[in-house]
Design a protein around this motif. Structure first.
Motif, short mmCIF file in Angstrom:
data_model
loop_
_atom_site.label_atom_id
_atom_site.label_comp_id
_atom_site.label_asym_id
_atom_site.label_seq_id
_atom_site.Cartn_x
_atom_site.Cartn_y
_atom_site.Cartn_z
N GLU A 173 7.35 -1.98 -4.22
CA GLU A 173 7.66 -2.39 -2.85
C GLU A 173 9.16 -2.44 -2.59
O GLU A 173 9.62 -2.13 -1.48
CB GLU A 173 7.02 -3.75 -2.56
N HIS A 174 9.92 -2.84 -3.61
CA HIS A 174 11.37 -2.95 -3.46
C HIS A 174 11.98 -1.63 -2.95
O HIS A 174 12.89 -1.65 -2.13
CB HIS A 174 12.02 -3.29 -4.80
N GLU A 175 11.47 -0.52 -3.48
CA GLU A 175 12.02 0.78 -3.10
C GLU A 175 11.70 1.12 -1.66
O GLU A 175 12.51 1.73 -0.95
CB GLU A 175 11.51 1.87 -4.04
N ILE A 176 10.53 0.73 -1.20
CA ILE A 176 10.14 1.02 0.19
C ILE A 176 11.02 0.24 1.16
O ILE A 176 11.60 0.81 2.09
CB ILE A 176 8.66 0.68 0.43
N VAL A 177 11.15 -1.07 0.96
CA VAL A 177 11.87 -1.88 1.95
C VAL A 177 13.38 -1.61 1.94
O VAL A 177 14.04 -1.78 2.97
CB VAL A 177 11.60 -3.39 1.75
N THR A 178 13.93 -1.21 0.81
CA THR A 178 15.36 -0.93 0.77
C THR A 178 15.68 0.49 1.19
O THR A 178 16.86 0.84 1.33
CB THR A 178 15.95 -1.17 -0.64
N GLY A 179 14.66 1.30 1.42
CA GLY A 179 14.89 2.72 1.69
C GLY A 179 14.82 3.13 3.14
O GLY A 179 15.05 4.30 3.46
N ILE A 180 14.50 2.21 4.05
CA ILE A 180 14.39 2.60 5.46
C ILE A 180 15.77 3.02 5.97
O ILE A 180 16.74 2.29 5.86
CB ILE A 180 13.83 1.44 6.31
N GLY A 181 15.84 4.22 6.56
CA GLY A 181 17.11 4.83 6.89
C GLY A 181 17.76 4.29 8.16
O GLY A 181 17.15 3.57 8.96
N ALA A 182 19.00 4.72 8.36
CA ALA A 182 19.82 4.22 9.47
C ALA A 182 19.35 4.74 10.82
O ALA A 182 19.72 4.17 11.86
CB ALA A 182 21.28 4.59 9.24
N ARG A 183 18.56 5.82 10.85
CA ARG A 183 18.11 6.35 12.14
C ARG A 183 17.08 5.44 12.81
O ARG A 183 16.85 5.55 14.02
CB ARG A 183 17.50 7.73 11.95
N VAL A 184 16.45 4.58 12.03
CA VAL A 184 15.41 3.70 12.57
C VAL A 184 16.07 2.50 13.26
O VAL A 184 16.88 1.79 12.65
CB VAL A 184 14.47 3.23 11.46
N GLU A 185 15.72 2.29 14.52
CA GLU A 185 16.24 1.13 15.26
C GLU A 185 15.74 -0.15 14.61
O GLU A 185 14.59 -0.23 14.18
CB GLU A 185 15.77 1.19 16.70
N ARG A 186 16.60 -1.15 14.54
CA ARG A 186 16.23 -2.44 13.95
C ARG A 186 16.23 -3.54 15.00
O ARG A 186 17.14 -3.62 15.82
CB ARG A 186 17.19 -2.80 12.80
N ARG A 187 15.20 -4.38 14.92
CA ARG A 187 15.11 -5.55 15.78
C ARG A 187 14.78 -6.74 14.90
O ARG A 187 13.85 -6.69 14.08
CB ARG A 187 14.02 -5.37 16.84
N THR A 188 15.53 -7.82 15.06
CA THR A 188 15.32 -9.01 14.24
C THR A 188 14.82 -10.15 15.12
O THR A 188 15.42 -10.45 16.16
CB THR A 188 16.62 -9.43 13.54
N LEU A 189 13.71 -10.76 14.69
CA LEU A 189 13.14 -11.90 15.41
C LEU A 189 13.65 -13.19 14.79
O LEU A 189 13.51 -13.40 13.59
CB LEU A 189 11.61 -11.85 15.34
N ALA A 190 14.23 -14.03 15.60
CA ALA A 190 14.79 -15.28 15.12
C ALA A 190 13.69 -16.23 14.67
O ALA A 190 12.52 -16.10 15.04
CB ALA A 190 15.65 -15.93 16.19
N GLU B 90 0.83 -1.21 0.00
CA GLU B 90 0.00 0.00 0.00
C GLU B 90 0.86 1.25 0.00
O GLU B 90 0.56 2.22 -0.72
CB GLU B 90 -0.92 -0.02 1.21
N TRP B 91 1.93 1.25 0.79
CA TRP B 91 2.82 2.42 0.79
C TRP B 91 3.44 2.62 -0.59
O TRP B 91 3.61 3.76 -1.04
CB TRP B 91 3.90 2.27 1.86
N ALA B 92 3.76 1.52 -1.25
CA ALA B 92 4.31 1.64 -2.61
C ALA B 92 3.28 2.26 -3.55
O ALA B 92 3.60 3.13 -4.37
CB ALA B 92 4.73 0.27 -3.12
N ARG B 93 2.03 1.81 -3.43
CA ARG B 93 0.97 2.37 -4.28
C ARG B 93 0.74 3.84 -3.98
O ARG B 93 0.60 4.66 -4.90
CB ARG B 93 -0.31 1.56 -4.09
N TRP B 94 0.70 4.20 -2.71
CA TRP B 94 0.51 5.61 -2.34
C TRP B 94 1.67 6.47 -2.84
O TRP B 94 1.49 7.66 -3.11
CB TRP B 94 0.41 5.75 -0.82
N SER B 95 2.84 5.87 -2.96
CA SER B 95 4.04 6.62 -3.34
C SER B 95 4.32 6.60 -4.83
O SER B 95 5.26 7.25 -5.29
CB SER B 95 5.26 6.05 -2.60
N GLY B 96 3.54 5.81 -5.58
CA GLY B 96 3.78 5.70 -7.01
C GLY B 96 5.07 4.97 -7.33
O GLY B 96 5.77 5.30 -8.29
N THR B 97 5.41 3.94 -6.52
CA THR B 97 6.65 3.21 -6.74
C THR B 97 6.39 1.73 -6.52
O THR B 97 5.25 1.27 -6.53
CB THR B 97 7.76 3.74 -5.80
#
Length: 385
Positions: free
Chosen positions: A360-377, A351-358
């Motif tokens: 999905e690949h661009e959305i998921v690869t574009g999240i910046g370094a300021r955002v904390e990341r947590r990975t669930l095993a 949906e974010w890709a559709r709202w942005s006219g792009t």
């Protein structure tokens, strides 16, 4: 203690829960890998370029290899080194490098390389070591890969280099330009060109045991493109360009509400006053913006989930923040879900890709370094069924 030191000492610590957070569920990657491995006619190469499509290259690689993938793919050689350094022994292919890349290191680190032309082949052959190469043919995109006009010469030259012991041609590869639309004639032409390329390679005396054309969309929709291996990247992280499979998005992006205010109807919001409130309402400030990967072009269309209800993003998305029309008062620190798998009513990456006219690949690869990341095993395999 000086006055400045006393001021620093009393500054509040920001708890991790009070920051924007990207949570990555590797169980979803595991499910997707198994589905794709079941669909592939031969081996499955897990493509973990661009930091595993923004999901963490090493985490995605390990998960994919544990759930059906047998090989790894990256673009540049620089993306291959951390995988080897982490101890991953699976075959790795790198297919997008400048002609002066460190081909000797590729041989030393046991990384296969793609060759898209005569200059690349000469550079690889001249470098120390014995190199495993995949000859890369342009299957109809006029992008990466050798022009068909030089393919015969490339194959013959590669065979002479092989006879001299400089290279070993282990594969032929290509890429389809229209696989997200299975009915497009472009795919048939691409398959035909790829079959022709293999015939020319064999006629030159080469015996490429690895032949791969299909990426995610063709893996899911076009068995005729599978050959001995399929290369899948987007599908591992829940993106299906063909919209035919039930893949699981692993990402959830959340952030706190850092400010709440009650405003009157007609209140202008954000730069350029692109939005005015229709009635009296509550506005919430969320510390995420286009510097964090939320496209400005989604302004006026995007939604987020607040207390189980979708609420509109109003005004223009700024570099560091966006405004949500909450409709009612909420507590400071209230969690807003920007996107997720969609199972709880939250917006999805699609949906974010559709709202942005792009895409999905661009959305998921574009999240910046300021955002904390947590990975669930990944939990035990039996719980993933």
């Amino acid at each position: 203690m000086t006055a400045a030191e006393r001021r620093v000492a009393v500054l509040p610590r920001i708890a991790p829960r009070s920051r924007p957070r990207l949570t990555i569920d590797l169980a979803a990657v595991a499910r997707n890998t198994r589905l794709l491995a079941d669909r592939a006619a031969g081996e499955l190469m897990a493509v973990v370029k661009a930091d595993g499509f923004g999901h963490g290259a090493l985490d995605v690689a390990r998960t994919a290899l544990a759930h059906g993938a047998t090989r790894l793919g990256v673009t540049s050689l620089e993306e291959a080194w951390p995988l080897r350094d982490a101890g991953l022994a699976a075959p790795i292919l790198s297919w997008l490098n400048p002609v002066d890349a460190d081909w000797a290191a590729a041989a030393a680190w046991d990384v296969d390389v793609a060759v898209p032309g005569l200059q690349h082949l000469a550079a690889v052959a001249e470098a120390p070591g014995r190199h495993r190469v995949h000859l890369h043919v342009d299957a109809g995109m006029a992008r990466d890969g050798a022009d068909p006009a030089i393919w015969t010469q490339l194959c013959r030259t590669a065979r002479r280099a092989e006879q001299r012991g400089e290279v070993e041609v282990v594969g032929v590869m290509g890429h389809l330009g229209c696989a997200d639309d299975p009915g497009d004639d472009c795919n048939a032409r691409g398959r035909t060109r790829f079959a022709w390329a293999i015939e020319i390679a064999r006629a030159a005396g080469l015996r490429p045991r690895e032949r791969h054309l299909a990426a995610t969309a063709a893996t899911l929709t076009d068995p005729r493109a599978h050959h001995t291996m399929c290369r899948v990247g987007a599908g591992l992280v829940g993106i299906d360009p063909s919209h035919t499979a039930d893949l699981c998005p692993p990402m959830t992006l959340t952030a706190p509400v850092t400010q709440v205010r009650r405003v009157r109807g007609g209140t202008p919001v954000g730069y350029g006053h692109a939005h005015r409130t229709a009635t009296a309402t509550y506005l919430g400030l969320v510390p995420l913006g286009y510097a964090d990967g939320l496209p400005r072009t989604a302004s006026g269309r995007a939604e987020v989930l607040v207390r189980g209800v979708r609420r509109p993003v109003v005004g223009r998305i700024s570099m560091d923040q966006l405004v949500v029309d909450l409709g009612r008062a909420v507590d400071l620190g209230e969690t807003v879900t920007v996107f997720g798998p969609g199972g709880h009513g939250e917006p999805t990456v699609a949906e974010w890709a559709r709202w942005s006219g792009t895409i999905e690949h661009e959305i998921v690869t574009g999240i910046g370094a300021r955002v904390e990341r947590r990975t669930l095993a990944v939990p035990h395999l039996r719980s993933l069924a």
